[in-house]
Structure formats: C-alpha cells, structure tokens
Design a protein around this motif. Structure first.
Motif, mmCIF file in Angstrom:
data_model
loop_
_atom_site.group_PDB
_atom_site.id
_atom_site.type_symbol
_atom_site.label_atom_id
_atom_site.label_comp_id
_atom_site.label_asym_id
_atom_site.label_seq_id
_atom_site.Cartn_x
_atom_site.Cartn_y
_atom_site.Cartn_z
ATOM 1 N N GLU A 2 -10.684 -4.403 4.132
ATOM 2 C CA GLU A 2 -10.439 -5.451 3.134
ATOM 3 C C GLU A 2 -10.653 -6.838 3.742
ATOM 4 O O GLU A 2 -11.308 -7.696 3.147
ATOM 5 N N ASP A 38 -3.608 -0.307 -11.636
ATOM 6 C CA ASP A 38 -2.410 -0.119 -10.803
ATOM 7 C C ASP A 38 -2.190 1.353 -10.482
ATOM 8 O O ASP A 38 -1.797 1.704 -9.368
ATOM 9 N N ALA A 41 -4.801 2.357 -7.876
ATOM 10 C CA ALA A 41 -4.459 1.775 -6.577
ATOM 11 C C ALA A 41 -3.302 2.537 -5.923
ATOM 12 O O ALA A 41 -3.364 2.867 -4.727
ATOM 13 N N MET A 42 -2.276 2.858 -6.698
ATOM 14 C CA MET A 42 -1.126 3.581 -6.138
ATOM 15 C C MET A 42 -1.535 4.982 -5.702
ATOM 16 O O MET A 42 -1.133 5.455 -4.631
ATOM 17 N N GLU A 45 -3.289 4.643 -2.482
ATOM 18 C CA GLU A 45 -2.360 4.247 -1.425
ATOM 19 C C GLU A 45 -1.455 5.407 -1.024
ATOM 20 O O GLU A 45 -0.928 5.425 0.090
ATOM 21 N N CYS A 46 -1.301 6.376 -1.918
ATOM 22 C CA CYS A 46 -0.497 7.565 -1.629
ATOM 23 C C CYS A 46 -1.360 8.705 -1.084
ATOM 24 O O CYS A 46 -0.963 9.863 -1.112
ATOM 25 N N ALA A 53 2.319 9.813 -5.924
ATOM 26 C CA ALA A 53 1.999 8.610 -6.697
ATOM 27 C C ALA A 53 2.814 8.567 -7.987
ATOM 28 O O ALA A 53 3.299 7.499 -8.380
ATOM 29 N N GLU A 56 6.222 7.357 -7.152
ATOM 30 C CA GLU A 56 6.207 5.925 -6.846
ATOM 31 C C GLU A 56 6.074 5.067 -8.113
ATOM 32 O O GLU A 56 6.607 3.967 -8.178
ATOM 33 N N HIS A 89 -11.511 2.365 -3.396
ATOM 34 C CA HIS A 89 -10.290 1.881 -2.746
ATOM 35 C C HIS A 89 -10.433 0.405 -2.381
ATOM 36 O O HIS A 89 -9.542 -0.409 -2.652
ATOM 37 N N THR A 92 -10.339 -1.726 -5.568
ATOM 38 C CA THR A 92 -8.997 -1.919 -6.141
ATOM 39 C C THR A 92 -8.226 -2.973 -5.361
ATOM 40 O O THR A 92 -7.519 -3.793 -5.939
ATOM 41 N N ARG A 93 -8.394 -2.965 -4.063
ATOM 42 C CA ARG A 93 -7.682 -3.966 -3.238
ATOM 43 C C ARG A 93 -8.232 -5.362 -3.467
ATOM 44 O O ARG A 93 -7.487 -6.337 -3.556
#
Length: 98
Positions: A2, A38, A41-42, A45-46, A53, A56, A89, A92-93
């Motif tokens: 990123e 969102d 992204a989650m 990230e999971c 996810a 979360e 990924h 999304t960031r």
C-alpha cells in the motif's frame, strides 16, 4: 504494498486503479447505500476466512455468504480463483484512503 502504491502513483493513477478493480462494487455501494466494500475489505483482512469476517462484522455466516456472492458477481468472480486477490486487496485499501 500500500505504501509503495501511494508513493509511486499519483492520486489520478490510484483512482484509475481503484476504479478498474472495484468500479462495479463502488457503484453498487453508492446506488444502494450498501457497504460491500467494507465487507470485502474485512474478508480480505481476515485472510478470506468467511466465518471470522462474519464475526468481526457482527453478521451471520449466511448473510456473509450472500454478501460475498454479490461481491464476487460485481468483481467478475471469486478473487481467490481469478488471480485478482492481491489487486483487489490493494484496491480496497487505496479506496479507503480516498
């Protein structure tokens, strides 16, 4: 990754990249006031673990599966099998930085 993208690409290039990767998803979120970005992204990230996810995000696993099905439709398939996982990924960031 990123940080490299932020340092190497100007804001217009980042916007174009995000649009290429997530355009249909971002349009869907805007038109329907949804939060699929969102969710995606989650999930990433999971570690693409749907059950984790869902916990979360405080949603049921079935709801998470439905969201992912819609996300995959909008993103031209499951990124794990299309070779686009890293690109999505990163997108999304970068989208969250905008």
């Amino acid at each position: 990754m990123e940080r490299l993208a932020v340092q190497s690409l100007d804001p217009d290039q980042r916007r174009i990249f995000v649009g290429q990767q997530l355009g249909a998803l971002l349009d869907h979120d805007e038109q329907r006031n949804s939060r699929l970005l969102d969710t995606l992204a989650m999930w990433m990230e999971c570690g693409c673990n749907t059950a984790y996810a869902a916990r979360e995000l405080h949603v049921e696993r079935q709801s998470m599966h439905q969201r992912l099905r819609r996300i995959f439709e909008l993103c031209d398939g499951d990124p794990r099998s299309t070779g686009r996982l890293a690109a999505l990924h990163l997108a999304t960031r970068l989208a969250r930085l905008a």
